[in-house]
Design an enzyme around this catalytic site. Sequence first.
Site, PDB file in Angstrom:
ATOM      1  CB  ILE A 154      -0.975   0.032   1.193  1.00 16.93           C
ATOM      2  CG1 ILE A 154      -0.247  -0.072   2.526  1.00 16.93           C
ATOM      3  CG2 ILE A 154      -2.005  -1.079   1.075  1.00 16.93           C
ATOM      4  CD1 ILE A 154      -1.174   0.003   3.738  1.00 16.93           C
ATOM      5  CG  ASP A 155      -0.068   4.267  -2.737  1.00 20.60           C
ATOM      6  OD1 ASP A 155       0.547   3.381  -3.347  1.00 20.60           O
ATOM      7  OD2 ASP A 155      -1.070   4.856  -3.188  1.00 20.60           O
ATOM      8  CE  LYS A 156       6.993   8.759   3.124  1.00 22.56           C
ATOM      9  NZ  LYS A 156       8.080   9.677   2.675  1.00 22.56           N
TER      10      LYS A 156
END
Length: 301
Positions: free
Chosen positions: A134-136
């Site tokens: 999942i994105d930062k």
Amino acid sequence: MKAETLVADAACERADVFLAEKLGVTRSNAKKILDEGNAVRGGKPLKASAGIAEGDEIEVTIPDPVSMDAKPEDIPLDIIYQDESLAVINKPQGMTVHAGSGNYEGTLVNALLYRLDSLSGINGVIRPGIVHRIDKNTSGLLVVAKNDAAHVALARQIEDKTCHRTYLALLEGIVKEDKGTITTYIGRSEKDRTRMAVVDESKGKIAITDFEVLKRYEAGFTLCRFDLHTGRTHQIRVHAKYMGHPVVGDDVYGYKKQKFHLQGQLLHAWRLELVHPVTGEKMSFEAPLPDYFKEVLDKLK
């Protein structure tokens, strides 16, 4: 360090594009070489936006590669569940999942190596245990494999769409439809290769997202649930923009200015459903909304 001289056999509008093509690297890596002053023309450092004329000679110094072997780091980690095969982590906003360009410490992998007794090795020394990402600046749940057999089984579930991932997001504006399905093709943006975009079939991969409105706020925002059928990079964020309702706080696909002074988008991986790779048990996990997300919703009430 490696030094070489590149000769332009044709004009090019930008130096970073020229270097990327000549060196066989990404445009972002080429820009990094330029920003660090490692490309010189006529004795002067080149800027990424500089034009290149036919016949120009560019002296390039390529730094030695940095070792990206992940090291254990004593970083707090919210482990929702773990056994001998897998672990489910509630990742905080602001933490990168694994090492990348210019980012080798403070990642989820660094924390996993310190906190867990084993991780699968299928993805090598950079991404041990990582089945999906999942994105930062997205918070929430992801599953980690602790051995190779579990990794293969979990990866197959994601590919076969039997591992279900549900997200909650606050969107800009009022979404009129109560529910629906977004089906597009997503690929690299032609304008900015660091971003993703809805593209033609020939230039991307199919991306399917279900959405359902949970609450509409009079202030002009909509709380939505998203269910992924595919797992393209930035899929929900790109599809939210495609709907005309970008995720609140998303300064890449949404608005640069927003009223809540956030550190990232209000997108949370809320629920994860999977089948245990050894026991065959159906497992379901939920992670509550983080405090900064709930605080915004409270303000809207």
